[in-house]
Design a protein around this motif. Structure first.
Motif, short mmCIF file in Angstrom:
data_model
loop_
_atom_site.label_atom_id
_atom_site.label_comp_id
_atom_site.label_asym_id
_atom_site.label_seq_id
_atom_site.Cartn_x
_atom_site.Cartn_y
_atom_site.Cartn_z
N ILE A 33 38.69 44.33 50.22
CA ILE A 33 39.39 45.49 50.03
C ILE A 33 39.40 45.68 48.21
N HIS A 34 39.31 44.41 47.54
CA HIS A 34 39.20 44.35 46.11
C HIS A 34 37.88 45.05 45.73
N LEU A 35 36.80 44.52 46.59
CA LEU A 35 35.62 45.20 46.18
C LEU A 35 35.29 46.58 46.51
N ILE B 245 44.99 45.12 33.13
CA ILE B 245 44.92 44.06 34.29
C ILE B 245 43.66 43.56 34.23
N ASN B 246 42.62 44.12 34.28
CA ASN B 246 41.30 43.40 34.48
C ASN B 246 41.15 42.29 33.20
N LEU B 247 41.37 42.73 32.14
CA LEU B 247 41.02 41.79 30.94
C LEU B 247 42.20 40.64 31.08
N GLU C 223 43.79 39.66 33.83
CA GLU C 223 43.50 38.54 34.81
C GLU C 223 42.18 37.91 34.55
N ASN C 224 41.12 38.32 33.89
CA ASN C 224 40.02 37.60 33.75
C ASN C 224 40.47 36.34 32.76
N ALA C 225 41.55 36.57 31.79
CA ALA C 225 41.95 35.64 30.70
C ALA C 225 42.36 34.44 31.67
N CYS C 226 42.96 34.77 32.76
CA CYS C 226 43.78 33.81 33.67
C CYS C 226 42.69 33.24 34.46
N LYS C 227 41.58 34.00 35.20
CA LYS C 227 40.84 33.63 36.02
C LYS C 227 40.05 32.57 35.55
N TYR C 228 39.46 32.68 34.21
CA TYR C 228 38.57 32.12 33.71
C TYR C 228 39.19 30.81 32.59
N SER C 229 40.22 30.64 32.79
CA SER C 229 40.79 29.42 32.11
C SER C 229 41.76 28.65 33.26
N GLN D 238 43.69 36.83 24.14
CA GLN D 238 43.00 35.40 23.84
C GLN D 238 43.33 34.58 24.83
N ASP D 239 42.31 33.81 25.26
CA ASP D 239 42.43 32.59 26.41
C ASP D 239 41.78 31.44 25.94
N GLU D 240 42.39 30.42 26.53
CA GLU D 240 41.56 29.15 25.98
C GLU D 240 40.81 28.60 27.04
N SER E 187 27.93 41.68 37.36
CA SER E 187 27.17 40.41 36.87
C SER E 187 28.49 39.41 36.81
N ARG E 188 28.19 38.20 37.23
CA ARG E 188 29.22 37.25 37.15
C ARG E 188 28.52 35.87 36.41
N ILE E 189 28.99 35.37 35.53
CA ILE E 189 28.20 34.19 34.88
C ILE E 189 28.59 32.74 35.69
N GLY F 225 35.55 37.38 42.77
CA GLY F 225 35.38 38.77 41.80
C GLY F 225 34.22 39.47 42.42
N SER F 226 34.44 40.90 41.93
CA SER F 226 33.14 41.64 42.45
C SER F 226 32.21 41.76 41.31
N GLY F 227 32.79 41.34 39.88
CA GLY F 227 31.86 41.32 38.90
C GLY F 227 31.81 43.04 38.26
N LEU F 228 32.66 43.80 38.87
CA LEU F 228 32.95 45.05 38.50
C LEU F 228 33.86 45.29 37.44
N GLY F 229 34.79 44.50 37.30
CA GLY F 229 35.92 44.77 36.44
C GLY F 229 35.54 45.14 34.90
N LEU F 230 34.64 44.33 34.19
CA LEU F 230 34.21 44.57 32.97
C LEU F 230 33.51 45.95 32.80
N PHE F 231 32.63 46.19 33.62
CA PHE F 231 32.13 47.58 33.48
C PHE F 231 32.85 48.51 33.63
N1 ATP Z 1 37.93 35.85 29.59
C1 ATP Z 1 36.83 35.29 30.15
N2 ATP Z 1 36.14 33.89 29.82
C2 ATP Z 1 35.40 33.53 30.21
N3 ATP Z 1 34.38 34.29 31.46
C3 ATP Z 1 34.42 35.72 31.55
C4 ATP Z 1 36.03 36.04 31.06
N4 ATP Z 1 36.16 37.30 31.60
C5 ATP Z 1 35.04 37.61 32.19
N5 ATP Z 1 34.25 36.36 32.25
C6 ATP Z 1 33.00 36.48 32.75
O1 ATP Z 1 32.30 37.74 33.15
C7 ATP Z 1 31.94 38.02 34.49
C8 ATP Z 1 32.47 39.39 34.64
O2 ATP Z 1 33.93 39.81 34.64
P1 ATP Z 1 34.34 41.01 35.59
O3 ATP Z 1 35.65 41.30 35.13
O4 ATP Z 1 33.50 42.00 35.28
O5 ATP Z 1 34.10 40.45 36.94
P2 ATP Z 1 34.91 39.39 37.95
O6 ATP Z 1 36.21 39.10 37.15
O7 ATP Z 1 33.78 38.60 38.28
O8 ATP Z 1 35.27 40.46 39.10
P3 ATP Z 1 36.29 41.64 39.11
O9 ATP Z 1 35.47 42.91 39.46
O10 ATP Z 1 37.22 41.27 40.09
O11 ATP Z 1 36.92 42.01 37.68
C9 ATP Z 1 33.20 37.05 35.10
O12 ATP Z 1 32.39 36.88 36.46
C10 ATP Z 1 33.31 35.78 34.42
O13 ATP Z 1 31.96 35.05 34.57
#
Ligand code: ATP
Ligand code: MG
Length: 235
Positions: free
Chosen positions: A56-58, A123-125, A127-133, A155-157, A174-176, A186-192
C-alpha cells in the motif's frame, strides 16, 4: 531512471517481492492448515499484514510520483510551527522510542505553500530521521528565519549518508545499503517526492552529515505581500 519503461519495470519488480511473500504464506496455510500450530499461523498472518502495508505504501508513493508533473497545488499562507507540531504528533505514535524534540521559533513567520504537501514533506523527513537512527536516540526539529526565508531543520543521530550518495538519495527508488536500511521498509521514493514537491513550492532542500547523523534543511520563502495578492485573486 530515464524513461517510462524503466519506471514500469522497477515498479513491477518492487511489487513482486511483497506479492510473492503474501501468496507464499497464504498458500502454505491453505495447504497445511491442520499441521500448523496457532502461533505459527499468527506469525504468518502478521507477515501477510506487514507485506500488504508495504505494498500500500509503495502504491501510494507511486501515485504521488506520477501526479507530480501535473500536480494542482493549493498554495496558501501556512503556519510552519503548527504543521510541524501536527506531523510530530503523528510520528511519535509510530516511533514512540525516539526522542523527538522541537525547538521552534516563537515569532515564526508564515510561508506560502500547499499545507498538505508540506505535511507530506515533513512526514518523510522526520520519519527518515527515525528509520535511519537507533531507538532511544534524539531527533531535533528546529526552525529559524532570516529576513526573506524560513528554514526547517531535521537533525538525527543516525547512520549518516556517505558523501558518494549525496545526489543519489534524491533519485527514484534509491536506497543506501546499510544495516538500518535493510532493517526498515521503504520504497526509496520518499526523498524524490520530497525534493520535487519542495522545489515546486519554490523551496530548497539540502543535507549535511554531522559527526554522528545527518541534518536535512528545508528553506521556503516567507509569505509576503505578493502572495497575499495572489491569494486574494484566487479567492
Ligand atoms: N536521515 C537519514 N539518515 C541516513 N540515511 C538516510 C536518511 N534519510 C534517507 N536516508 C537514505 O536514503 C534512502 C532514500 O530515502 P527515501 O526517503 O527516499 O526512501 P525510503 O525511506 O527508503 O523509502 P520511502 O519511500 O518509504 O520514504 C533511504 O533508503 C536511506 O538509505
Ligand atoms: Mg523515506
Amino acid at each position: 531512471m530515464s524513461n517510462k519503461e524503466d519506471f514500469i519495470s522497477t515498479v513491477s519488480h518492487e511489487m513482486r517481492t511483497p506479492l510473492t511473500s503474501i501468496r507464499g504464506f497464504a498458500q502454505t496455510m491453505l495447504a497445511s492448515w491442520d499441521k500448523i500450530d496457532d502461533n505459527s499461523k499468527k506469525k504468518f498472518i502478521e507477515i501477510i499484514e506487514q507485506q500488504s502495508n508495504r505494498l500500500i505504501h509503495l502504491v501510494e508513493n507511486i501515485l504521488s510520483v506520477t501526479k507530480i508533473p501535473n500536480e494542482n497545488l493549493v498554495m496558501k499562507k501556512t503556519d510552519v510551527n503548527k504543521s510541524i507540531q501536527t506531523t510530530v504528533q503523528l510520528i511519535k505514535q509510530k516511533y514512540p522510542n525516539h526522542n523527538i524534540e522541537l525547538n521552534l521559533k516563537k515569532s515564526n513567520p508564515s510561508i506560502y505553500v500547499d499545507s498538505e504537501k508540506l505535511q507530506q514533506i515533513l512526514i518523510n523527513l522526520i520519519e527518515n530521521a527515525c528509520k535511519y537512527s537507533d531507538e532511544g536516540s534524539n531527533i531535533f526539529v528546529t526552525t529559524k528565519e532570516d529576513n526573506k526565508d524560513v528554514y526547517i531543520c531535521i537533525q538525527d543521530e543516525g547512520v549518516g549518508i556517505d558523501e558518494q550518495y549525496a545526489e543519489k538519495i534524491f533519485e527514484k527508488f534509491s536506497r543506501i545499503d546499510n544495516p538500518l536500511t535493510r532493517k526498515t521498509q521503504g520504497s526509496g521514493l520518499g526523498l524524490f517526492i520530497t525534493k520535487s514537491l519542495t522545489e515546486k513550492m519554490n523551496g530548497e532542500i539540502s543535507f549535511k552529515n554531522l559527526e554522528k547523523g545527518t541534518i536535512f534543511e528545508l528553506k521556503f520563502p516567507q509569505y509576503n505581500i505578493e502572495d497575499h495578492i495572489k491569494c486574494s485573486v484566487v479567492q
